[in-house]
Write an enzyme that holds these catalytic residues in place. Structure first.
Site, PDB file in Angstrom:
ATOM      1  N   ALA A  69       0.868  -1.173   0.000  1.00  0.00           N
ATOM      2  CA  ALA A  69       0.000   0.000   0.000  1.00  0.00           C
ATOM      3  C   ALA A  69       0.905   1.223   0.000  1.00  0.00           C
ATOM      4  CB  ALA A  69      -0.872  -0.004   1.248  1.00  0.00           C
ATOM      5  N   GLY A 114       0.770  -5.008   0.985  1.00  0.00           N
ATOM      6  CA  GLY A 114      -0.401  -5.103   0.109  1.00  0.00           C
ATOM      7  C   GLY A 114      -0.105  -5.808  -1.210  1.00  0.00           C
ATOM      8  N   GLU A 117      -0.345  -9.370  -0.421  1.00  0.00           N
ATOM      9  CA  GLU A 117      -1.778  -9.635  -0.171  1.00  0.00           C
ATOM     10  C   GLU A 117      -2.550  -9.714  -1.485  1.00  0.00           C
ATOM     11  OE1 GLU A 117      -1.806  -6.348   2.829  1.00  0.00           O
ATOM     12  OE2 GLU A 117      -2.905  -7.808   4.033  1.00  0.00           O
ATOM     13  N   GLU A 137       4.568  -5.041   7.509  1.00  0.00           N
ATOM     14  CA  GLU A 137       3.782  -3.997   8.175  1.00  0.00           C
ATOM     15  C   GLU A 137       4.194  -3.749   9.627  1.00  0.00           C
ATOM     16  OE1 GLU A 137       2.529  -6.226   6.073  1.00  0.00           O
ATOM     17  OE2 GLU A 137       0.967  -5.296   4.843  1.00  0.00           O
TER      18      GLU A 137
END
Ligand code: HXC
Length: 258
Positions: A69, A114, A117, A137
């Site tokens: 992200a 992300g 993911e 993270e």
């Protein structure tokens, strides 16, 4: 046929294989809001487009699939907007997983946070030899928020998933294959994905659709809610401000547990 958004390219070949390329290479294809919105639009189109039989997702350039992200955007989040950002990404990745046509992530370079993911929301993963997976993270004072706390344990088991999530350590292509995180390692992951899809597409299309549906049917959805709630709470901690600032200022974070 090829269709262009600003951060995503969609090309469709003669066998009806759509190649979705996330195209923000200067930021290692990091998922900002614009990329996420376009990813949702492209997958909504893919689900109804009868010309498309299967999908490959990849990142532009050799260096990264997706480096996560967008950390600049994460830094702005509070509890409420953080929970909503997590839920928004979860929903878009769910849309990808819910595609009833086979979806393969062809992973070149970094698939972090992300990005890992996103790869895990695809049905299958083929890694390039330079692929690197990780959920870093915790190093930002956060936890995975786009479904990683649910999908990684489902793929590789709780103990191995927890080790990756708690250490944030990166694993290279071969180890990712040994762990069961990727199906195959190839010098040319897009070509290898096409070969695998062409094999799959020789089979009955209704059977292929229903097999995907059956495999995902038993998934437990409530863990995703817990993940989004905790992600939101973490967005308001001093540690999150410190972790994200340290990344953007290119220094090591100093966490205080507050
Ligand atoms: C924003 C990013 C970025 C990211 C890289 N960039 N990753 N920008 N968000 N996730 C930018 C850098 O700031 C830099 O911009 C440019 O891309 C090139 O990256 P460098 O760091 O200079 O490259 P390099 O030294 O080769 O290191 C590559 C890297 C590193 C190891 C992949 O970029 C990295 O650690 N990225 C962050 C990985 C990460 O923590 N991802 C998880 C994010 S959290 P400039 O302008 O300086 O050139 C997450 C949560 C998901 O994903 C859930 C949310 C709800």
């Amino acid at each position: 046929m090829s269709e262009s958004f600003s951060t995503i390219t969609l090309e469709i070949d003669d066998s009806g294989i759509a190649i979705v390329t996330i195209n923000r290479p200067k930021k290692l294809n990091a998922l900002n809001d614009e990329v996420l919105n376009e990813l949702a639009d492209v997958f909504k189109d893919i689900q109804i487009d009868e010309e498309i039989n299967a999908v490959i997702v990849k990142g532009a350039g050799d260096k990264a699939f997706v480096a996560g992200a967008d950390i600049k955007e994460l830094r702005e989040l509070d509890n409420r907007s953080g929970r909503m950002a997590s839920q928004k990404g979860q929903q878009i990745f769910q849309l990808i997983e819910d595609t009833r046509k086979p979806v393969i992530a062809a992973v070149n370079g970094y698939a972090l946070g992300g990005g890992a993911e996103l790869a895990m929301a695809c049905h299958l993963r083929i890694a390039g030899e330079n692929a690197v997976f990780g959920l870093p993270e915790v190093g930002l004072g956060l936890i995975p928020g786009y479904g990683g706390t649910q999908r990684l344990p489902a793929l590789i088991g709780k103990a191995r998933a927890l080790e990756m999530i708690l250490t944030g350590k990166q694993v290279k292509a071969e180890e990712a294959q040994r762990l069961g995180l990727v199906n195959k390692v190839s010098a040319d992951p897009v070509e290898a994905s096409k070969e695998l899809l062409n094999d799959i597409l020789k089979n009955g299309p209704i059977a292929v659709r229903d097999a995907i549906k059956a495999v995902y049917h038993s998934d437990n959805r409530s863990g995703y809610q817990v993940e989004a709630d905790l992600f939101g709470e973490l967005c308001e901690t001093e540690d999150c401000m410190e972790g994200t600032s340290a990344f953007l200022e290119k220094r090591k974070p100093e966490f205080k547990g507050k």
